[in-house]
Design a protein around this motif. Structure first.
Motif, mmCIF file in Angstrom:
data_model
loop_
_atom_site.group_PDB
_atom_site.id
_atom_site.type_symbol
_atom_site.label_atom_id
_atom_site.label_comp_id
_atom_site.label_asym_id
_atom_site.label_seq_id
_atom_site.Cartn_x
_atom_site.Cartn_y
_atom_site.Cartn_z
ATOM 1 N N ARG A 88 0.832 -1.213 0.000
ATOM 2 C CA ARG A 88 0.000 0.000 0.000
ATOM 3 C C ARG A 88 0.858 1.252 0.000
ATOM 4 O O ARG A 88 0.511 2.254 -0.636
ATOM 5 C CB ARG A 88 -0.950 -0.029 1.200
ATOM 6 C CG ARG A 88 -2.041 -1.089 1.030
ATOM 7 C CD ARG A 88 -2.920 -1.226 2.256
ATOM 8 N NE ARG A 88 -3.947 -2.248 2.019
ATOM 9 C CZ ARG A 88 -4.750 -2.733 2.957
ATOM 10 N NH1 ARG A 88 -4.665 -2.304 4.199
ATOM 11 N NH2 ARG A 88 -5.650 -3.657 2.655
ATOM 12 N N THR A 149 -8.399 -5.028 -2.211
ATOM 13 C CA THR A 149 -9.692 -4.469 -1.817
ATOM 14 C C THR A 149 -10.780 -5.036 -2.720
ATOM 15 O O THR A 149 -10.495 -5.614 -3.778
ATOM 16 C CB THR A 149 -9.676 -2.945 -1.940
ATOM 17 O OG1 THR A 149 -9.527 -2.607 -3.331
ATOM 18 C CG2 THR A 149 -8.545 -2.337 -1.133
ATOM 19 N N ASP B 15 -15.209 -7.142 5.962
ATOM 20 C CA ASP B 15 -14.393 -6.019 5.493
ATOM 21 C C ASP B 15 -13.472 -5.528 6.612
ATOM 22 O O ASP B 15 -12.306 -5.200 6.389
ATOM 23 C CB ASP B 15 -15.283 -4.853 5.056
ATOM 24 C CG ASP B 15 -16.262 -5.244 3.968
ATOM 25 O OD1 ASP B 15 -16.442 -6.448 3.741
ATOM 26 O OD2 ASP B 15 -16.856 -4.346 3.356
ATOM 27 N N LEU B 18 -10.718 -7.976 7.274
ATOM 28 C CA LEU B 18 -9.737 -7.931 6.182
ATOM 29 C C LEU B 18 -9.012 -6.593 6.119
ATOM 30 O O LEU B 18 -8.131 -6.409 5.283
ATOM 31 C CB LEU B 18 -10.441 -8.184 4.838
ATOM 32 C CG LEU B 18 -10.871 -9.619 4.587
ATOM 33 C CD1 LEU B 18 -11.929 -9.682 3.492
ATOM 34 C CD2 LEU B 18 -9.669 -10.476 4.215
ATOM 35 N N ASP B 19 -9.423 -5.653 6.988
ATOM 36 C CA ASP B 19 -8.809 -4.333 7.021
ATOM 37 C C ASP B 19 -8.940 -3.616 5.682
ATOM 38 O O ASP B 19 -7.993 -3.023 5.183
ATOM 39 C CB ASP B 19 -7.322 -4.454 7.424
ATOM 40 C CG ASP B 19 -6.728 -3.107 7.789
ATOM 41 O OD1 ASP B 19 -7.491 -2.198 8.152
ATOM 42 O OD2 ASP B 19 -5.486 -2.956 7.696
ATOM 43 N N ILE B 20 -10.130 -3.725 5.080
ATOM 44 C CA ILE B 20 -10.343 -3.044 3.802
ATOM 45 C C ILE B 20 -11.469 -2.020 3.921
ATOM 46 O O ILE B 20 -12.159 -1.720 2.963
ATOM 47 C CB ILE B 20 -10.636 -4.031 2.649
ATOM 48 C CG1 ILE B 20 -11.819 -4.952 2.997
ATOM 49 C CG2 ILE B 20 -9.408 -4.841 2.320
ATOM 50 C CD1 ILE B 20 -12.240 -5.854 1.829
#
Lengths: 186, 210
Positions: A88, A149, B15, B18-20
């Motif tokens: 990231r 993501t 989410d 998953l740290d998204i």
């Protein structure tokens, strides 16, 4: 020392035992590097991240709680998180090594060497993944292993964002249900 | 905690695990988790599943010399501060800060089994500039860097490094006379490995390993 249990070895390393540190690194370096390389897709960067993972393990080993999971799960989670943070920060998105791992795991068609190397815990994880539809399995692995993501998964898979989110959320819960049926030893 | 709030959080629990998810939505979800053990367990369970997925990644031998490089780095590391538990010294603290310390530490000590951890705050230049106290109940941190000019009476962003390797931006902390306190939101206190104050461009100006 080289025959010590994983948690005993970690505790000894965290207490400053240099012989334990050598044994710990030798025992886990291929697993740690494997995760770093799969996520990052670059051996030099994976080398750096894997080194940092061992430094973190050494620094925080005295707080490891065996009730929450195994040493290897803890160590690989540290590695994965460091690798994703690195990705990231660098804004790079390699896919080739991760795709190779995904292809094997998602199809549950491991090559003979990998299959032979699977211990019972890993066999149970593969069995849980096998219980989930292929598309959901891929989405879960892309997100869970690779830190992708929902938006990125939508682009990779050529599907709408909402579909990607549904695959991730539904797939992860199904994997958990399957793991509950075939629990992984700590 | 309402059932509909739990439904909303559980729909997005994956989410979060998953740290998204980030920004305001993340803050809202974490705020709910801080008051709802059921949803917290749900997210934690999904996180455990994600960690176990890593077990199926095939081993890969690292480049030559990897072991030597790791051991050299370990040899260069200072001994972790968490193993040199320092005793909190109230003498010299301002009255308000001392009361806050007493409240935080006292509340923690009154609950058996709850932990309070302290560590020395070290600047980017290696100077010892103060201490951080972390309490489990209430879940929070108290930063005390009295007399350290760069941080006095200024707001600074606070970042936590977790034992999992992830980072969490807590928000902006207003230090007064070098003291400030902050709640941990949904972060579990025993997962906090390091607390950092960040400068204007996001670089750490000081930090403490807990």
């Amino acid at each position: 020392m080289h025959d010590a249990a994983d948690d005993a070895l970690l505790a000894a390393m965290a207490a400053g035992d240099s012989e334990a540190a050598v044994a710990f690194v030798r025992r886990f370096q291929a697993r740690v590097f494997g995760v770093a390389h799969a996520v990052l897709g670059d051996r030099d960067r994976a080398d750096d991240v894997a080194q940092e993972a061992f430094v973190r393990a050494w620094r925080h080993g005295d707080s490891f709680d065996a009730r929450r999971g195994s040493v290897i799960s803890w160590l690989l989670a540290i590695t994965r998180n460091l690798a994703i943070d690195h990705l990231r920060a660098q804004r790079v998105r390699p896919t080739e090594p991760l795709d190779s791992v995904l292809a094997q795991v998602a199809s549950c068609d491991l090559d003979p060497a990998s299959a032979a190397a699977l211990d019972d815990d890993r066999r149970r994880v593969v069995a849980a993944l096998r219980a989930v539809p292929y598309e959901q399995r891929r989405a879960v692995l892309l997100a869970g292993l690779g830190g992708r993501t929902a938006l990125e998964i939508g682009e990779i898979e050529g599907i709408p964002l909402g579909t990607a989110k549904t695959r991730i959320r539904t797939g992860l819960r199904r994997v958990r249900d399957a793991m509950d049926e075939h629990p992984v030893d700590r | 905690v309402t059932a509909s709030a739990c439904d909303t959080v559980r729909a997005k629990a994956a989410d979060l695990a998953l740290d998204i998810v980030d920004g305001e939505e993340r803050a809202t979800l974490l705020a709910h988790l801080s008051t709802c053990p059921g949803c917290r367990d749900d997210v934690r369970g999904l996180g455990t599943v994600i960690d176990r997925l890593l077990l199926v990644v095939p081993p890969d031998e690292p480049p030559r010399g990897f072991e030597e490089r790791v051991l050299a780095r370990l040899a260069d590391q200072p001994r972790p501060l968490a193993r040199r538990r320092s005793r909190w010294v109230l003498a010299g603290l301002g009255a308000a800060a001392a009361l806050l310390v007493i409240a935080l530490v006292g509340a923690s000590l009154m609950r058996p089994g709850r932990e309070t951890r302290q560590a020395t705050m070290v600047s980017a230049k290696g100077e010892v500039v103060g201490e951080v106290t972390l309490t489990a109940h209430p879940a929070g941190i108290l930063i005390a860097v009295p007399g350290w000019t760069p941080a006095e009476n200024k707001p600074y962003d606070v970042r936590l490094q977790l034992r999992s390797g992830s980072q969490v931006e807590l928000g902006t902390l207003q230090l007064e006379a070098g003291y400030g306190g902050y709640g941990l939101g949904g972060v579990e206190p025993d997962q906090v490995a390091r607390v950092e104050l960040l400068g204007r461009s996001g670089e750490p100006i000081c930090g403490a390993d807990l």
